[in-house]
Write a protein that holds these residues in place. Structure first.
Motif, PDB file in Angstrom:
ATOM      1  N   THR A 117      72.051 140.682  64.458  1.00 46.28           N
ATOM      2  CA  THR A 117      72.913 140.421  65.957  1.00 46.28           C
ATOM      3  C   THR A 117      73.246 141.752  66.522  1.00 46.28           C
ATOM      4  O   THR A 117      73.663 141.888  67.682  1.00 46.28           O
ATOM      5  CB  THR A 117      74.077 139.341  65.767  1.00 46.28           C
ATOM      6  OG1 THR A 117      74.662 139.770  64.674  1.00 46.28           O
ATOM      7  CG2 THR A 117      73.276 138.071  65.253  1.00 46.28           C
ATOM      8  N   TRP A 142      72.048 143.406  69.723  1.00 44.84           N
ATOM      9  CA  TRP A 142      72.213 143.018  71.072  1.00 44.84           C
ATOM     10  C   TRP A 142      74.006 143.095  71.263  1.00 44.84           C
ATOM     11  O   TRP A 142      74.208 142.757  72.366  1.00 44.84           O
ATOM     12  CB  TRP A 142      71.900 141.589  71.066  1.00 44.84           C
ATOM     13  CG  TRP A 142      70.459 141.055  71.081  1.00 44.84           C
ATOM     14  CD1 TRP A 142      70.018 140.938  72.461  1.00 44.84           C
ATOM     15  CD2 TRP A 142      69.674 140.924  70.337  1.00 44.84           C
ATOM     16  NE1 TRP A 142      68.462 140.604  72.116  1.00 44.84           N
ATOM     17  CE2 TRP A 142      68.374 140.543  70.897  1.00 44.84           C
ATOM     18  CE3 TRP A 142      69.584 141.066  68.771  1.00 44.84           C
ATOM     19  CZ2 TRP A 142      67.263 140.362  70.086  1.00 44.84           C
ATOM     20  CZ3 TRP A 142      68.418 140.662  68.061  1.00 44.84           C
ATOM     21  CH2 TRP A 142      67.308 140.681  68.662  1.00 44.84           C
ATOM     22  N   ARG A 171      76.869 145.054  72.645  1.00 44.70           N
ATOM     23  CA  ARG A 171      77.119 145.940  73.915  1.00 44.70           C
ATOM     24  C   ARG A 171      78.289 147.065  73.435  1.00 44.70           C
ATOM     25  O   ARG A 171      78.602 147.752  74.544  1.00 44.70           O
ATOM     26  CB  ARG A 171      77.618 145.236  75.187  1.00 44.70           C
ATOM     27  CG  ARG A 171      76.712 144.252  75.701  1.00 44.70           C
ATOM     28  CD  ARG A 171      77.034 143.712  76.832  1.00 44.70           C
ATOM     29  NE  ARG A 171      76.221 142.566  77.356  1.00 44.70           N
ATOM     30  CZ  ARG A 171      76.265 141.551  78.479  1.00 44.70           C
ATOM     31  NH1 ARG A 171      77.419 141.688  79.321  1.00 44.70           N
ATOM     32  NH2 ARG A 171      75.256 140.996  78.856  1.00 44.70           N
ATOM     33  N   THR A 228      67.646 143.862  74.464  1.00 46.06           N
ATOM     34  CA  THR A 228      68.500 143.058  75.530  1.00 46.06           C
ATOM     35  C   THR A 228      67.309 142.860  76.661  1.00 46.06           C
ATOM     36  O   THR A 228      67.235 141.863  77.219  1.00 46.06           O
ATOM     37  CB  THR A 228      69.649 143.685  76.098  1.00 46.06           C
ATOM     38  OG1 THR A 228      70.530 143.933  74.912  1.00 46.06           O
ATOM     39  CG2 THR A 228      70.231 142.774  77.183  1.00 46.06           C
ATOM     40  N   SER A 277      66.598 137.721  74.585  1.00 47.90           N
ATOM     41  CA  SER A 277      68.003 137.411  74.137  1.00 47.90           C
ATOM     42  C   SER A 277      68.114 137.082  72.623  1.00 47.90           C
ATOM     43  O   SER A 277      67.092 136.748  72.147  1.00 47.90           O
ATOM     44  CB  SER A 277      68.368 136.069  74.934  1.00 47.90           C
ATOM     45  OG  SER A 277      67.675 135.122  74.665  1.00 47.90           O
ATOM     46  N   CYS A 278      69.197 137.324  72.536  1.00 48.22           N
ATOM     47  CA  CYS A 278      69.379 137.128  70.824  1.00 48.22           C
ATOM     48  C   CYS A 278      69.404 135.721  70.341  1.00 48.22           C
ATOM     49  O   CYS A 278      68.713 135.526  69.263  1.00 48.22           O
ATOM     50  CB  CYS A 278      70.969 137.756  70.503  1.00 48.22           C
ATOM     51  SG  CYS A 278      71.388 137.556  68.722  1.00 48.22           S
TER      52      CYS A 278
END
Length: 663
Positions: A229, A232, A234, A244, A248-249
């Motif tokens: 995780t 992804w 930020r 990204t 999507s994760c």
């Protein structure tokens, strides 16, 4: 067998995946020997109490020298081992070979003890006749006829040498559209089945989704983070824009959790056969497993020198297929037997070790493994096979000669069929470079003393050809210096050609995509991706060298493949719209710094911006500064990051650079 309390902690889904109730644990002396890297059939234990275990015939057997020792031996069998009592023991039923007088009690036995006990034994094994003796390098050996190499196909890539292939096209030779369609079909079926009764329905994945997923899987082999995780996040510590923009994760994790290689209905049918001979332990990887093996054979043909060795795929999952090899760098994992090209490390054939087979042919696992990997109808004849001491045996090498495959490898002293002659053997402190050899028809056994003694067996070498090698040794003046010592040709060839599988393992481990997972079949999926990428890279490198061009490094090859896979991925998998792909038009003079560069966008037309660019005249690498603005379609956007740069090889080749553009 596991305790019932532990089984209660495992969910129903995991219990169906767990094969720990099978024969994966070590439950016999034979499997214990295998875990130590020994073959239970071919590796005889010369410390056994039975003379027949060491190859000693009835005629060579000599009873104990004293009555006291004989009485102690019989009492041991009576009390310690019920199966070897005085009434059924082979010792008591054999007639004595010679009649030895009893030694008086006051006289000590002359039988040597300690280190001299084995070297001064009067017993001669049955495999060594009275005429067998070791020869030294001064005695000339007869060179055997050399193999004539007749491969069934031209060695090398089975592709057009005049055509150009992109990394994506080479990767698709192994993960073809039909392979991906099978994975997508089975994953969607398993996802729909597992999400029954869940308020969040399962959304089927498409071909574009699978390409995007593969792009991220390979990308994660290059860029390492602590958790999946984190790609992804930020946070300024990470800020990785590629994951990204591709997927999507949540979508990536959903595909990872439901990834399935086989048909769920076939899995259910196979589970009903558990405990029977029809149960297939590799059912959940069979569709992809068989197709990858066939693709590896079809796209490349090995050269004359090949190697067979085992490979460990790291895993500590609860599965009966998992093996423990205490002498390997990867001690826990799944065991594969691999045949690779000795020159480039291409994985040409392999199979997964499933555990002890219920049907034994009496020749041992090492023999069966090599014979399963060698297919002379597909390979051809005249090949030179290199193996280590786990596989080498006189029986194997003689049977390989029947297939017109010559072999060479290290051999264990206690392996069945190896001569045990003592005449003219190495002295106790043999100098470095000492050599002994013994020929048994087509087999040649060579002993060589380097830092320690090594024994080789070969079917196509001469004992000694006058070769030397430099070793750092201490001279008479107590100073270290380099000295030329004799070395057999079989040792030189073995050191040069045995590392085919090790080279393949090294190429895989540089950027391996293996993820931690509880499902054993997913571990194999990631390893098959590694095999496909590395084999595709070897094909690219061989084709480039054939044309006389400079090939990619493996890292550059993977980077180009990732961008190509991400480019054909669907836009629906990304949280944001993918950024425009900008192509850098190369300047006319590549040796001077450029201040004005024209960027071309295929959809929005041209855009001009001022930035500083410098192309190195040696490496032809385009270095770009990240700050600046781009005016495009009446809007001003900021170039925030350079994602990747693919360099050209000469001044006439266009240089491309990709940017992510955000508001």
């Amino acid at each position: 067998m596991e305790a019932p309390e532990e089984k209660k902690l495992v969910s129903d889904d995991e219990v169906s995946e767990d094969d720990s109730s099978e024969s994966g644990s070590v439950d016999s002396a034979a499997e214990d020997m295998f875990m130590d890297g020994m073959d239970p059939v071919l590796d005889a234990d010369c410390s056994s109490s039975e003379p027949s275990d060491c190859g000693i015939s009835d005629e060579d057997w000599v009873p104990e020298a004293t009555a006291v020792k004989r009485k102690r031996s019989l009492s041991f069998f009576d009390n310690g081992s019920p199966a070897k009592n005085s009434s059924t023991s082979k010792f008591s039923s054999r007639p004595p070979a010679t009649k030895i007088p009893k030694t008086p009690p006051s006289t000590k036995s002359a039988r040597p003890v300690g280190k001299d006990r084995g070297s001064k034994s009067t017993r001669t094994p049955a495999t060594a006749s009275s005429e067998e003796r070791w020869h030294d390098e001064s005695e000339v050996d007869i060179e055997p006829p050399q193999p004539i190499f007749r491969p069934s196909r031209t060695p090398g890539p089975q592709l057009s040498a005049t055509s150009s292939y992109t990394p994506l096209e080479l990767f698709q030779l192994f993960f073809s559209t039909s392979v991906l369609k099978t994975i997508i079909k089975n994953t969607n079926a398993y996802g729909a089945k597992s999400m029954e009764g869940n308020p969040r329905p399962w959304h089927d994945i498409s071909m574009q989704d699978m390409y995007s997923y593969l792009a991220l899987v390979i990308y994660m082999g290059i860029t390492k983070v602590c958790a999946v995780t984190d790609f992804w996040k930020r946070s300024p510590l990470y800020s990785l824009p590629l994951p990204t923009s591709v997927m999507s994760c949540r979508r990536f994790m959903a595909i990872s959790h439901t990834l399935h290689l086989s048909d769920p209905d076939v899995d259910t049918e196979n589970e009903g056969k558990r405990g029977t001979a029809d149960f297939d332990r590799l059912c959940k990887i069979k569709p992809l497993y068989l197709q990858i093996v066939e693709a590896c054979k079809a796209q490349f043909h090995p050269a004359q020198n090949i190697a067979v060795d085992e490979r460990m795929v790291a895993s500590k999952a609860r599965c009966g297929l998992k093996q423990h090899m205490k002498n390997k760098p990867t001690k826990w994992g799944y065991k594969l037997f691999v045949l690779a090209d000795s020159r480039c490390g291409y994985t040409w054939n392999f199979f997964v070790y499933e555990g002890k087979s219920p049907v034994e042919n009496g020749k041992g696992l090492s023999y069966e493994s090599v014979m399963a990997l060698i297919d002379e109808k597909v390979l051809g004849t005249g090949y030179k096979l290199f193996v280590d001491n786990f596989y080498t045996s006189p029986m194997l090498f003689k049977d390989l000669l029947q297939k017109k495959v010559w072999a060479c490898g290290t051999v264990r002293h206690n392996r069945a069929g190896v001569p045990r002659a003592l005449t003219n053997d190495f002295p106790r402190k043999a100098p470095r470079g000492s050599l002994r050899w013994l020929r048994d028809n087509e087999l040649l056994f060579v002993k060589w003393k380097d830092a320690r003694e090594v024994m080789m067996c070969t079917t196509f070498h001469k004992a000694y050809k006058g070769d030397t090698v430099q070793r750092r040794m201490k001279g008479d003046d107590k100073r270290w210096k380099y000295t030329d010592v004799p070395i057999p040709a079989v040792v030189k060839d073995y050191n040069k050609n045995m590392g085919g599988v090790d080279l393949s393992d090294a190429l895989i481990k540089y950027y391996n995509v293996l993820h931690r997972t509880r499902k054993w079949y997913k571990t194999f999926f990631y390893h098959f991706v590694d095999i496909a990428v590395v084999n595709a890279f070897i094909l690219h490198r061989d084709l480039a060298r054939t044309k006389g061009t400079r090939p990619f490094t493996q890292k550059a090859f993977r980077e180009t493949l990732i961008l190509a896979l991400a480019d054909i991925g669907s836009e629906s998998t990304a949280t944001l719209d993918p950024p425009p792909l900008l192509r850098l038009v190369p300047p006319t003079d590549l040796s001077t710094p450029q201040t004005t560069v024209r960027l071309v966008d295929g959809s929005a037309g041209s855009a001009t911006r001022r930035l500083q660019s410098y192309v190195c005249p040696v490496m032809h690498h385009c270095a770009l500064w990240q700050r600046g603005t781009v005016s495009m379609s009446g809007m001003t956007k900021t170039v925030c990051r350079t994602v990747n740069t693919t360099t050209g090889f000469n001044t006439t080749t266009a240089i491309y650079a990709w940017f992510y553009v955000c508001s």
